[in-house]
Design a protein around this motif. Sequence first.
Motif, PDB file in Angstrom:
ATOM      1  N   VAL A 279     -10.089  -1.262  -3.046  1.00 20.62           N
ATOM      2  CA  VAL A 279     -10.047  -2.514  -2.288  1.00 20.62           C
ATOM      3  C   VAL A 279      -8.900  -3.400  -2.768  1.00 20.62           C
ATOM      4  O   VAL A 279      -8.316  -4.159  -1.990  1.00 20.62           O
ATOM      5  CB  VAL A 279     -11.395  -3.266  -2.322  1.00 20.62           C
ATOM      6  CG1 VAL A 279     -12.472  -2.460  -1.613  1.00 20.62           C
ATOM      7  CG2 VAL A 279     -11.825  -3.625  -3.739  1.00 20.62           C
ATOM      8  N   ALA A 280      -8.553  -3.277  -4.051  1.00 22.93           N
ATOM      9  CA  ALA A 280      -7.406  -4.036  -4.546  1.00 22.93           C
ATOM     10  C   ALA A 280      -6.119  -3.569  -3.869  1.00 22.93           C
ATOM     11  O   ALA A 280      -5.257  -4.390  -3.522  1.00 22.93           O
ATOM     12  CB  ALA A 280      -7.291  -3.897  -6.059  1.00 22.93           C
ATOM     13  N   ARG A 281      -5.989  -2.262  -3.654  1.00 23.47           N
ATOM     14  CA  ARG A 281      -4.804  -1.738  -2.954  1.00 23.47           C
ATOM     15  C   ARG A 281      -4.705  -2.284  -1.537  1.00 23.47           C
ATOM     16  O   ARG A 281      -3.610  -2.377  -0.968  1.00 23.47           O
ATOM     17  CB  ARG A 281      -4.839  -0.204  -2.904  1.00 23.47           C
ATOM     18  CG  ARG A 281      -4.478   0.491  -4.196  1.00 23.47           C
ATOM     19  CD  ARG A 281      -4.187   1.967  -3.985  1.00 23.47           C
ATOM     20  NE  ARG A 281      -5.320   2.681  -3.441  1.00 23.47           N
ATOM     21  CZ  ARG A 281      -6.248   3.289  -4.179  1.00 23.47           C
ATOM     22  NH1 ARG A 281      -6.170   3.254  -5.503  1.00 23.47           N
ATOM     23  NH2 ARG A 281      -7.248   3.928  -3.617  1.00 23.47           N
ATOM     24  N   LEU A 282      -5.846  -2.621  -0.962  1.00 26.06           N
ATOM     25  CA  LEU A 282      -5.862  -3.148   0.400  1.00 26.06           C
ATOM     26  C   LEU A 282      -5.640  -4.655   0.444  1.00 26.06           C
ATOM     27  O   LEU A 282      -5.672  -5.259   1.526  1.00 26.06           O
ATOM     28  CB  LEU A 282      -7.201  -2.803   1.063  1.00 26.06           C
ATOM     29  CG  LEU A 282      -7.455  -1.315   1.293  1.00 26.06           C
ATOM     30  CD1 LEU A 282      -8.922  -1.067   1.641  1.00 26.06           C
ATOM     31  CD2 LEU A 282      -6.554  -0.763   2.386  1.00 26.06           C
ATOM     32  N   GLY A 283      -5.414  -5.258  -0.710  1.00 31.27           N
ATOM     33  CA  GLY A 283      -5.123  -6.683  -0.749  1.00 31.27           C
ATOM     34  C   GLY A 283      -6.325  -7.575  -0.914  1.00 31.27           C
ATOM     35  O   GLY A 283      -6.259  -8.772  -0.598  1.00 31.27           O
TER      36      GLY A 283
ATOM     37  N   MET B 160       0.827  -1.213   0.000  1.00 34.80           N
ATOM     38  CA  MET B 160       0.000   0.000   0.000  1.00 34.80           C
ATOM     39  C   MET B 160       0.854   1.253   0.000  1.00 34.80           C
ATOM     40  O   MET B 160       0.344   2.359  -0.066  1.00 34.80           O
ATOM     41  CB  MET B 160      -0.926   0.023   1.216  1.00 34.80           C
ATOM     42  CG  MET B 160      -2.023  -1.027   1.154  1.00 34.80           C
ATOM     43  SD  MET B 160      -3.264  -0.813   2.455  1.00 34.80           S
ATOM     44  CE  MET B 160      -2.299  -1.127   3.926  1.00 34.80           C
ATOM     45  N   GLY B 161       2.195   1.100   0.100  1.00 36.49           N
ATOM     46  CA  GLY B 161       3.043   2.261   0.067  1.00 36.49           C
ATOM     47  C   GLY B 161       3.212   2.891   1.432  1.00 36.49           C
ATOM     48  O   GLY B 161       2.635   2.473   2.431  1.00 36.49           O
ATOM     49  N   THR B 162       4.031   3.942   1.459  1.00 39.46           N
ATOM     50  CA  THR B 162       4.298   4.647   2.701  1.00 39.46           C
ATOM     51  C   THR B 162       3.092   5.464   3.118  1.00 39.46           C
ATOM     52  O   THR B 162       2.491   6.168   2.305  1.00 39.46           O
ATOM     53  CB  THR B 162       5.515   5.567   2.526  1.00 39.46           C
ATOM     54  OG1 THR B 162       6.625   4.774   2.115  1.00 39.46           O
ATOM     55  CG2 THR B 162       5.841   6.274   3.829  1.00 39.46           C
ATOM     56  N   VAL B 163       2.739   5.396   4.384  1.00 39.63           N
ATOM     57  CA  VAL B 163       1.617   6.172   4.904  1.00 39.63           C
ATOM     58  C   VAL B 163       2.115   7.548   5.325  1.00 39.63           C
ATOM     59  O   VAL B 163       3.030   7.668   6.141  1.00 39.63           O
ATOM     60  CB  VAL B 163       0.961   5.458   6.103  1.00 39.63           C
ATOM     61  CG1 VAL B 163      -0.130   6.326   6.712  1.00 39.63           C
ATOM     62  CG2 VAL B 163       0.384   4.124   5.664  1.00 39.63           C
ATOM     63  N   GLN B 164       1.540   8.594   4.729  1.00 40.85           N
ATOM     64  CA  GLN B 164       1.908   9.965   5.065  1.00 40.85           C
ATOM     65  C   GLN B 164       0.993  10.474   6.175  1.00 40.85           C
ATOM     66  O   GLN B 164      -0.219  10.551   5.997  1.00 40.85           O
ATOM     67  CB  GLN B 164       1.784  10.862   3.826  1.00 40.85           C
ATOM     68  CG  GLN B 164       2.661  10.430   2.656  1.00 40.85           C
ATOM     69  CD  GLN B 164       4.131  10.592   2.953  1.00 40.85           C
ATOM     70  OE1 GLN B 164       4.556  11.540   3.611  1.00 40.85           O
ATOM     71  NE2 GLN B 164       4.930   9.644   2.494  1.00 40.85           N
TER      72      GLN B 164
ATOM     73  N   GLY C 199     -17.992   2.029   3.547  1.00 38.88           N
ATOM     74  CA  GLY C 199     -18.063   0.886   2.664  1.00 38.88           C
ATOM     75  C   GLY C 199     -16.744   0.204   2.405  1.00 38.88           C
ATOM     76  O   GLY C 199     -16.591  -0.501   1.405  1.00 38.88           O
ATOM     77  N   LEU C 200     -15.785   0.374   3.314  1.00 38.01           N
ATOM     78  CA  LEU C 200     -14.457  -0.199   3.144  1.00 38.01           C
ATOM     79  C   LEU C 200     -14.126  -1.113   4.324  1.00 38.01           C
ATOM     80  O   LEU C 200     -14.736  -1.010   5.383  1.00 38.01           O
ATOM     81  CB  LEU C 200     -13.415   0.912   3.009  1.00 38.01           C
ATOM     82  CG  LEU C 200     -13.516   1.708   1.698  1.00 38.01           C
ATOM     83  CD1 LEU C 200     -12.736   3.010   1.792  1.00 38.01           C
ATOM     84  CD2 LEU C 200     -13.027   0.871   0.518  1.00 38.01           C
ATOM     85  N   PRO C 201     -13.158  -2.004   4.166  1.00 34.31           N
ATOM     86  CA  PRO C 201     -12.842  -2.958   5.234  1.00 34.31           C
ATOM     87  C   PRO C 201     -12.046  -2.320   6.366  1.00 34.31           C
ATOM     88  O   PRO C 201     -11.528  -1.203   6.235  1.00 34.31           O
ATOM     89  CB  PRO C 201     -12.012  -4.022   4.505  1.00 34.31           C
ATOM     90  CG  PRO C 201     -11.415  -3.311   3.350  1.00 34.31           C
ATOM     91  CD  PRO C 201     -12.408  -2.279   2.923  1.00 34.31           C
ATOM     92  N   PRO C 202     -11.927  -3.010   7.493  1.00 34.77           N
ATOM     93  CA  PRO C 202     -11.159  -2.473   8.626  1.00 34.77           C
ATOM     94  C   PRO C 202      -9.706  -2.140   8.277  1.00 34.77           C
ATOM     95  O   PRO C 202      -9.107  -1.285   8.926  1.00 34.77           O
ATOM     96  CB  PRO C 202     -11.240  -3.591   9.665  1.00 34.77           C
ATOM     97  CG  PRO C 202     -12.525  -4.298   9.349  1.00 34.77           C
ATOM     98  CD  PRO C 202     -12.633  -4.266   7.860  1.00 34.77           C
ATOM     99  N   GLN C 203      -9.154  -2.782   7.247  1.00 40.54           N
ATOM    100  CA  GLN C 203      -7.792  -2.451   6.840  1.00 40.54           C
ATOM    101  C   GLN C 203      -7.687  -0.989   6.425  1.00 40.54           C
ATOM    102  O   GLN C 203      -6.659  -0.336   6.671  1.00 40.54           O
ATOM    103  CB  GLN C 203      -7.337  -3.359   5.688  1.00 40.54           C
ATOM    104  CG  GLN C 203      -7.022  -4.775   6.110  1.00 40.54           C
ATOM    105  CD  GLN C 203      -8.236  -5.680   6.153  1.00 40.54           C
ATOM    106  OE1 GLN C 203      -9.382  -5.209   6.244  1.00 40.54           O
ATOM    107  NE2 GLN C 203      -8.002  -6.973   6.083  1.00 40.54           N
TER     108      GLN C 203
END
Length: 317
Positions: free
Chosen positions: A244-248, A1-5, A189-193
């Motif tokens: 959601v694809a970015r979240l795996g 998912m890359g670096t979290v800013q 509408g997104l997962p806990p991730q």
Amino acid sequence: MGTVQTVQPLDPVRAGVVAAARRALGPVGAVLPVSFTALPPVTAQVAAAVRLERAGYRAAWTNEVVGGKDALVQSALLLAATRRMVWGTAIANLWARPPQTLHAAAAQLAEAYPGRFVLGIGGGYPEQAAAVGREFGSPLATMRGYLERMDAPTRPAAPDADHLRIVAANGPRMLELAGEIADGALPAGLPPQFTARARQVLGPDRLLVVGMQVIPDADHGRAREAARERVAAALARPAYAAGVARLGFPASGTGGVSDRLVDAVVAHGGPDAIAAGARAHLAAGADHVVLLLQPGVDFAAGVDRLEELAPALTGTG
């Protein structure tokens, strides 16, 4: 998912306002059942608000598109009808009114009902911009410009009454913008991730309200299939599928939409299953989880379902 800013911390005054809102909102609230074809009479809305407050919900939320109803007017009516319940907009659509007008309306509600109003703002969809003769443009630039213009001077000036502003943010760049120039974010509408990622970006002091789709049904198999249909419809939007694809989460398995994605995105089944979904978001960093019934559900039936869920959910933490 890359670096979290991560974003800069809030100043102590704003952080205090957010902390007070966390206490007032409680762990779980609900959006009033949404219909895009008919607005329930005001008497039915008021009765629903009173029932939800009596059921134990400390907060409830209203939706808005463009036309049909005004979320700020609706909030005013329902704030007046309830005693302590916090009301929020999920979301006030930025195409529905000029930014200074939204600020003034929110400030008036905050003045009349201190600590009981949260302003959620969202950018909506291209067809909503077209409905008011505007170009949708870049969602990020549009939201930034709108938020910056909210505090432009007006005559007369808006009331000097504090209120929280949170931004609908289902993508990483909008999430960073919410942390930069608002008090928090409202992904849905997104997962806990994604909730965990949002908390990392916002830091500990901003408000994170999460919209969780729910399908209450004691028949778990039937509930899961209804949830699958709801996720399949969302995946038709390329931005959602990419998110959601970015979240795996692969969109599909051998049988269509994957069970893993369905179970992560829509809390479905009996009250205990839905409470478990809320706890997953709270554990991931949400301050408050908002229950989102299927759009188009009958208003009275939807209120019944929310009332039935209350015992399992209002003490969730």
